[in-house]
Design an enzyme around this catalytic site. Sequence first.
Site, PDB file in Angstrom:
ATOM      1  N   ALA A 325      20.029 -20.032   4.181  1.00  0.00           N
ATOM      2  CA  ALA A 325      20.975 -19.379   5.089  1.00  0.00           C
ATOM      3  C   ALA A 325      20.224 -18.964   6.347  1.00  0.00           C
ATOM      4  O   ALA A 325      19.016 -19.181   6.461  1.00  0.00           O
ATOM      5  CB  ALA A 325      21.609 -18.163   4.421  1.00  0.00           C
ATOM      6  N   HIS A 326      20.910 -18.349   7.264  1.00  0.00           N
ATOM      7  CA  HIS A 326      20.306 -17.903   8.523  1.00  0.00           C
ATOM      8  C   HIS A 326      19.605 -19.050   9.246  1.00  0.00           C
ATOM      9  O   HIS A 326      18.490 -18.908   9.731  1.00  0.00           O
ATOM     10  CB  HIS A 326      19.317 -16.755   8.276  1.00  0.00           C
ATOM     11  CG  HIS A 326      19.985 -15.495   7.832  1.00  0.00           C
ATOM     12  ND1 HIS A 326      20.594 -14.635   8.702  1.00  0.00           N
ATOM     13  CD2 HIS A 326      20.171 -14.970   6.590  1.00  0.00           C
ATOM     14  CE1 HIS A 326      21.117 -13.614   8.023  1.00  0.00           C
ATOM     15  NE2 HIS A 326      20.881 -13.792   6.745  1.00  0.00           N
ATOM     16  N   ASP A 391      17.709 -15.411   1.912  1.00  0.00           N
ATOM     17  CA  ASP A 391      18.679 -14.332   1.673  1.00  0.00           C
ATOM     18  C   ASP A 391      20.070 -14.716   2.143  1.00  0.00           C
ATOM     19  O   ASP A 391      20.262 -15.611   2.964  1.00  0.00           O
ATOM     20  CB  ASP A 391      18.240 -13.052   2.372  1.00  0.00           C
ATOM     21  CG  ASP A 391      18.088 -13.241   3.870  1.00  0.00           C
ATOM     22  OD1 ASP A 391      17.704 -14.352   4.267  1.00  0.00           O
ATOM     23  OD2 ASP A 391      18.355 -12.306   4.613  1.00  0.00           O
ATOM     24  N   GLU A 392      21.026 -14.026   1.593  1.00  0.00           N
ATOM     25  CA  GLU A 392      22.415 -14.041   2.064  1.00  0.00           C
ATOM     26  C   GLU A 392      23.016 -15.438   2.215  1.00  0.00           C
ATOM     27  O   GLU A 392      23.614 -15.757   3.232  1.00  0.00           O
ATOM     28  CB  GLU A 392      22.519 -13.289   3.397  1.00  0.00           C
ATOM     29  CG  GLU A 392      22.131 -11.828   3.270  1.00  0.00           C
ATOM     30  CD  GLU A 392      22.407 -11.038   4.552  1.00  0.00           C
ATOM     31  OE1 GLU A 392      22.996  -9.965   4.421  1.00  0.00           O
ATOM     32  OE2 GLU A 392      22.034 -11.492   5.633  1.00  0.00           O
ATOM     33  N   VAL A 393      22.870 -16.254   1.210  1.00  0.00           N
ATOM     34  CA  VAL A 393      23.563 -17.547   1.251  1.00  0.00           C
ATOM     35  C   VAL A 393      25.057 -17.289   1.066  1.00  0.00           C
ATOM     36  O   VAL A 393      25.475 -16.515   0.211  1.00  0.00           O
ATOM     37  CB  VAL A 393      23.031 -18.486   0.149  1.00  0.00           C
ATOM     38  CG1 VAL A 393      23.931 -19.713   0.010  1.00  0.00           C
ATOM     39  CG2 VAL A 393      21.609 -18.894   0.458  1.00  0.00           C
TER      40      VAL A 393
END
Lengths: 620, 613
Positions: A325-326, A391-393
């Site tokens: 992500a990101h 993080d934060e998928v």
Amino acid sequence: MCLSVSAERLRKVLVALTVFTVVLIAVLYWGRLEDLQPALRINLPRRWAVDDLWSWECESEQCVRREQRGARTSLATCRMQCGTAPLWPRPTEVSDLGSQSAPFCLQALRIEVHSVQIRALLEQAFAVFRGNLEALVPDSCSEEPDKGRLSDFMVSVQVESEDRDPLLTLSTNESYQLEVCRAGGSKLRAEVRAQSFFGVRHGLETLSQLVWWDDTSLRVLTRAHIRDAPRFAHRGVLLDTARNFLPIGALRATVDGLAACKLNALHWHVSDSHSFPFDSPRIPNMSRYGAYSPEQVYSARDVAGLVAYARVRGVRVLMEVDAPAHAGNGWQWGPNLSVCVNRQPWDLYCGEPPCGQLNPDNKQTYAVLGALYRDLVELTNVTDMFHLGGDEVNLHCWASELSGPVGHQELMAKWGEFQQRALQVLEVAMGGTVPAAVVVWSSQITRPPYAHLYLDPRVYVIQTWGASGWGEAPAVLQAGFRVILSHVDAWYLDCGFGDWRGACNPVVSWQTVYQHRPWTELEPRALVLGGEACLWSEMVDEHSLDAKLWPRAAAFGERMWADPDLDDLILRDAHGRLAVQRKRLVSRGIRADALWPQWCDQNPDSCLEPLDTDLKPVSS
Amino acid sequence: MKVAYLLQVLSAAACLCAAEDSGPGWQWSWACKSGRCVKSEYPISYASSRGISNITRKSQSACRLTCGQYGALWPHPTGPTTIGEQVVAFHPSIIRFDLLEVVDSGRGTREYLAACTQLFLDNLLVECGANCSVVSDTDVYVRLVTRSQDLTLNWNTDETYTLDIVTSSRVNSVTVNIRAETVYGARHGLETLSQLVARVPAPLGGGGRGHSSPRKHLLIMATNVRLSDAPIFRHRGLMLDTARNFLPLYAMKRTLDAMAASKLNVLHWHATDSQSFPLESPRVPQLARRRFGAYSSRQVYTPQDVAYLLEYARLRGVRIIMELDAPSHAGNGWQWGEAAGLGQLAVCVNQQPWRKYCIQPPCGQLNPTNPNLYRVLRDLYRDILDIFPRGEPLHMGGDEVYFPCWNSSAEIVNWMEARGQGRGQADFLQLWADYQSTALGTLDEEVGHSNTPIILWSSHLTEPGVIESFLNKDRYIIQTWVPASSSLPVELLAKGYRVIYSTKDTWYLDHGFWGSTVYHNWRVVYDNRIPRKAGVLGGEACMWSELVDNQSLDAKVWPRTAAMAERLWADPETRSSSAEARFYRHRQRLVTRGIRADAVSPAYCYQNEGECQ
């Protein structure tokens, strides 16, 4: 044709060319001068008379401001000689610190190197040390002869390790021993001994904090015996250069601040879905498509330069290309390397605009990632630690973009597979070894049951960022992972500055940062490698970076280095010492935020909460 | 042969320079679509060209300049505004100013505007930056027209102006007409004109001369412009506190630059407090210079400093209102009374434990029962009057008097007893009111009349129930520092008082860094509306300086104060979300002009307007 030209003509041509060149150089040089002139005008130092308003006296270990009558003691001198010396972070073992001091000029400083195999590195560290002292001096040393002035201030440095190319790792011994004593007559000798180069570097930092500016000259405490070692191996600050770009100079200034506080890691979150400013030698398209502008990039030379700059200052640079992500802008050059890039409405596909998430089904994605890892490994010289992001998928993004299964479990498996393949390309990038610590952010995949399915506790370190009350760290520790702590409610320095994306609240004060000791309740504590204070850059760029980072990161530095107990006395003492450290940072060119009114600097004891009263606070 | 070798080295060096010069030949581009500048999907590369090329026209700053109703203007004009797409490239050095229609019979209006044009040019040069291409194809004439010769800047000053730009393609010239009643209106017009200018990348091959640089830039000006403008509120201020932490003169100058860029017109200078008294008074040197009130001998403002700052501010359309906070918030600086035979001028000074005597250390409150206090105040007022323009209001502070302090002083308590007063809340309130009227009387005697407007903070003395018995509504203007939900300002307005709003839960810039306060981001600042009523002079953002000094001042004050500036100048019906693109651009402008303003969004959101909402 040249051959047929006579020597005479050749000479003429050469003379003409030379004249032309000289004129050209002169013009260019003059142009440079013009550029420099305004700066020169602005920076002309103004000579000030010695301050004659106030003098300070030491009364029961506190400096008290008095009207000046007769001989003056400056605040700086009083602060150094009265009560606990304002060292930051506090050394773990001070067995002897005198209250006598001697004036000296920079010319008296000399270095004696006992460890010839890393002489160059030690001399660089000494130059940094000397530069820090120079920064204290508003004027040149006065010419007036001063009886007590040191004629010779010898700094002797000795490293026990034979390592010819010292690199900071999790197992580096950073402890040091510092001894300062008179060496007969007007000579002073400071000995710094350590197992590693990094220990010596810290010792020099401490020594620089035993020096201050006293109206007309530098002064140094003439007796000290300090043994010091950090409580945690990993003491980092995260900077994010993707939401807003930070010029390389701002990163260097941050390293200066880290060094002043004995923090040892700059976690550089170099890319995100917003931008990709790292100009990768292997994949130049990344920054071409991902940078905010052609000027806002980090070349390989910038990175290597920063890494070298940081090493001399006892700091290592850990670069993170966040994935899967990101990751959006920067990846558009190849077909389907990243999906959901800049997609709207963003709140369906990511936690913060713009969206973008790597495509786990595309082989090319891993090839690019591998090439990027290779660049990072080469440029940062990391051997034992690498941050994969992770993080934060947003599973909804993948479900909507990828062909195939869309169930939660399958999507998690996809993520797990991504993680595995990313680790494989990292292994290749590192020449066939997996680093001892592969770091990922805490997220869905680091929680049960997925952590056990997809992450190997022997390989992965989890950087837990959820609030301290969420219980992330205990769960991860119990599963056998090592952790780096970055609790959002204590160590996220970007919190509180706005509702730009429903950001966290409130602004964490330095006291909150300082008083946070999560490890007191964590088991097993041996798995806590350290912590990081994080400054995500949605609401910060180089103009307000210092004000938001400092002095709060300094408070974090002492927590990670010395981890002092918490009681009222220690907090009062810390407040006063931190105020001095803040001044130190300002003297080194860091625009740190103010801690209290200047009146409180001058009357340190009077601004702190009384210890011995039962008065109720009055709200204003 | 040495010469040849030298030449070789030189040519190699020249090659290196040239390689650096060429720079990357690609760039993102922007296009205006229904009021938004939309970024291209991919970077595009450019071929060399002359004049205004695509690289120029399609840059972000060029797009923003003319996109949407108000382009890049901050605050936005309040009258009819058209900004067409046409632009010309120009260089500041070819601008000619025409001041012939500035009415001036020796009062200095023309001189004032000449100085303003210089500041305007400075801003353009800063905007263009170090590698500014000289473009000389277009002549620019700026014609200033003003009618009034009045140089007074106060609440009645007419700040309106109109601006139109006429192009003549035949002779390649642009004429800018700025018409205003007063020079201050014309100054605002010049400020607006500077915001109708943008720096753009110069065409890769063309323009420029002399020694080379990585990337050249040039200035463009929007040329199809017609607008008229006037502020909604006449008091648009910022309060700076120089007592908790000292602010060097250059920090205040920088702040004034940013205020001028945002068309704010009042710097409220909270010069003194209980912590320090940095204001040097020639008649009462003990206060600052002679060791009692200043942090150090160089952390003082001399009368020359103040006079200099006043002029610096005036040239930027800003006036300075001085605050001498009293009777509370006064301690350090006042300790010398007894030694000088004047008795205690202030009580509780630096007394501990401080929580008993004040709400913030160090304590200190003037002693209203000591007649010598008023003698000292008289001298202090005279010094202020010597420097400040005639008729300028004085802010007399008047907040947070802490009665337990007075109650702890035997001298004060005995004095009250002798007059048959008790020691209740009402008695101390009366004592405070008596101080206020005696201090005002002293000021009036020095001024020679009793028309000087006086500003006071809202306090116990200004409670709607009691204010009329203490404070004359024709003399006193109340600066309210209550939350937006409080009815206090409206009640005071109903009673006929004039009010300046400093809404505590939106415009207090120190909030968020102490206690349980929260930080007010620019949207909160922008969205705070105050009533447009007779009696509402305007508003002020307040930067109390306990936790700020020169190092972080800009980051805490800007760009949030600029958000308030548009609220007070234009008071738009719309909220902050509609102002985003222009606000981000204005933040960039402040940075360009040397103010270290905080970032308010990822650069992505600045480059992709509307994509982050």
